[in-house]
Design a protein around this motif. Sequence first.
Motif, PDB file in Angstrom:
ATOM      1  N   ALA A   1       3.467 -20.738  -3.018  1.00 53.24           N
ATOM      2  CA  ALA A   1       2.100 -20.774  -2.491  1.00 53.24           C
ATOM      3  C   ALA A   1       1.907 -21.932  -1.522  1.00 53.24           C
ATOM      4  O   ALA A   1       1.257 -21.779  -0.485  1.00 53.24           O
ATOM      5  CB  ALA A   1       1.103 -20.867  -3.636  1.00 53.24           C
ATOM      6  N   ALA A   2       2.503 -23.067  -1.843  1.00 53.22           N
ATOM      7  CA  ALA A   2       2.339 -24.248  -0.987  1.00 53.22           C
ATOM      8  C   ALA A   2       3.146 -24.157   0.298  1.00 53.22           C
ATOM      9  O   ALA A   2       2.753 -24.728   1.315  1.00 53.22           O
ATOM     10  CB  ALA A   2       2.741 -25.503  -1.762  1.00 53.22           C
TER      11      ALA A   2
ATOM     12  N   THR B   1       2.736 -19.341   2.056  1.00 57.04           N
ATOM     13  CA  THR B   1       1.538 -18.501   2.160  1.00 57.04           C
ATOM     14  C   THR B   1       1.324 -17.984   3.578  1.00 57.04           C
ATOM     15  O   THR B   1       1.069 -16.793   3.775  1.00 57.04           O
ATOM     16  CB  THR B   1       0.291 -19.262   1.662  1.00 57.04           C
ATOM     17  OG1 THR B   1       0.464 -19.527   0.267  1.00 57.04           O
ATOM     18  CG2 THR B   1      -0.964 -18.436   1.857  1.00 57.04           C
ATOM     19  N   ASP B   2       1.424 -18.845   4.571  1.00 58.25           N
ATOM     20  CA  ASP B   2       1.199 -18.407   5.953  1.00 58.25           C
ATOM     21  C   ASP B   2       2.224 -17.371   6.394  1.00 58.25           C
ATOM     22  O   ASP B   2       1.887 -16.406   7.078  1.00 58.25           O
ATOM     23  CB  ASP B   2       1.213 -19.601   6.909  1.00 58.25           C
ATOM     24  CG  ASP B   2       0.008 -20.502   6.708  1.00 58.25           C
ATOM     25  OD1 ASP B   2      -1.017 -20.028   6.178  1.00 58.25           O
ATOM     26  OD2 ASP B   2       0.101 -21.692   7.067  1.00 58.25           O
TER      27      ASP B   2
ATOM     28  N   GLU C   1      -4.200 -15.522   0.759  1.00 53.02           N
ATOM     29  CA  GLU C   1      -4.560 -16.931   0.732  1.00 53.02           C
ATOM     30  C   GLU C   1      -3.734 -17.614  -0.355  1.00 53.02           C
ATOM     31  O   GLU C   1      -3.045 -16.960  -1.128  1.00 53.02           O
ATOM     32  CB  GLU C   1      -6.065 -17.139   0.529  1.00 53.02           C
ATOM     33  CG  GLU C   1      -6.611 -16.666  -0.788  1.00 53.02           C
ATOM     34  CD  GLU C   1      -6.890 -15.166  -0.859  1.00 53.02           C
ATOM     35  OE1 GLU C   1      -6.955 -14.671  -1.993  1.00 53.02           O
ATOM     36  OE2 GLU C   1      -7.001 -14.493   0.169  1.00 53.02           O
ATOM     37  N   THR C   2      -3.797 -18.929  -0.437  1.00 49.64           N
ATOM     38  CA  THR C   2      -2.926 -19.700  -1.320  1.00 49.64           C
ATOM     39  C   THR C   2      -3.037 -19.266  -2.781  1.00 49.64           C
ATOM     40  O   THR C   2      -2.024 -19.092  -3.457  1.00 49.64           O
ATOM     41  CB  THR C   2      -3.221 -21.208  -1.183  1.00 49.64           C
ATOM     42  OG1 THR C   2      -3.090 -21.572   0.190  1.00 49.64           O
ATOM     43  CG2 THR C   2      -2.274 -22.040  -2.020  1.00 49.64           C
TER      44      THR C   2
ATOM     45  N   THR D   1      -1.402 -15.886  -3.286  1.00 51.06           N
ATOM     46  CA  THR D   1       0.052 -16.030  -3.174  1.00 51.06           C
ATOM     47  C   THR D   1       0.624 -16.624  -4.450  1.00 51.06           C
ATOM     48  O   THR D   1       1.667 -16.172  -4.938  1.00 51.06           O
ATOM     49  CB  THR D   1       0.424 -16.917  -1.967  1.00 51.06           C
ATOM     50  OG1 THR D   1      -0.100 -16.318  -0.783  1.00 51.06           O
ATOM     51  CG2 THR D   1       1.928 -17.077  -1.838  1.00 51.06           C
ATOM     52  N   PHE D   2      -0.053 -17.624  -5.005  1.00 50.12           N
ATOM     53  CA  PHE D   2       0.397 -18.241  -6.252  1.00 50.12           C
ATOM     54  C   PHE D   2       0.492 -17.215  -7.377  1.00 50.12           C
ATOM     55  O   PHE D   2       1.515 -17.109  -8.059  1.00 50.12           O
ATOM     56  CB  PHE D   2      -0.533 -19.381  -6.653  1.00 50.12           C
ATOM     57  CG  PHE D   2      -0.288 -19.889  -8.043  1.00 50.12           C
ATOM     58  CD1 PHE D   2       0.832 -20.657  -8.333  1.00 50.12           C
ATOM     59  CD2 PHE D   2      -1.165 -19.582  -9.074  1.00 50.12           C
ATOM     60  CE1 PHE D   2       1.075 -21.108  -9.622  1.00 50.12           C
ATOM     61  CE2 PHE D   2      -0.931 -20.028 -10.366  1.00 50.12           C
ATOM     62  CZ  PHE D   2       0.192 -20.794 -10.643  1.00 50.12           C
TER      63      PHE D   2
END
Length: 180
Positions: free
Chosen positions: A76-77, A80-81, A92-93, A96-97
Amino acid sequence: MGHLAMGLLWALPAWWLLWDEHASALFVVFAVLMAPFPDVDTFLSTAFPNAVHHHGVTHTIVFVVTISVVAGAIVAATLTDRIDDWTAQRFETGRTFVFATVAFAVGGLSHVFADMLSAPDISTPIEPLWPFFEGSLGIDVLYYNNPWWNVGFLSLMIVVHLVVAYSAFDRRGASRTGGA
């Protein structure tokens, strides 16, 4: 090979979820990457022979979920993009997480399950519910070093994924273009 095949089996529902085909494929990739990970204990037991043994802590639900959460946070960190650009959906983050964490957990838990089916014959017992419950839960249905089983199962899962993925691409493509 057997763990990769079991990871593919457990990730198969990703093709029917409400994601586009790229997100479904990414979920399958994450699950398959995590599928062999619990066997990291074979390397750790060499470095720490008195603390780590095969089918120990790395073959527990607690370990798999913990590693999945950590790996999901890293994805996620950092990705994500890229995931957002690659898929037709907004990731979004936070989304994604959750997506990555569940995919990694599916792969890792598939490994634990596969070892429950096959481990007791030539290896140490598996205790997947440790530390909450001590005791082996292996049921010894398969011999996990059988190359015919492993190659056959992996080959079958690859073919099934290709057929299902093609069907998903075709079905979703037809619905996006208004075709039949």
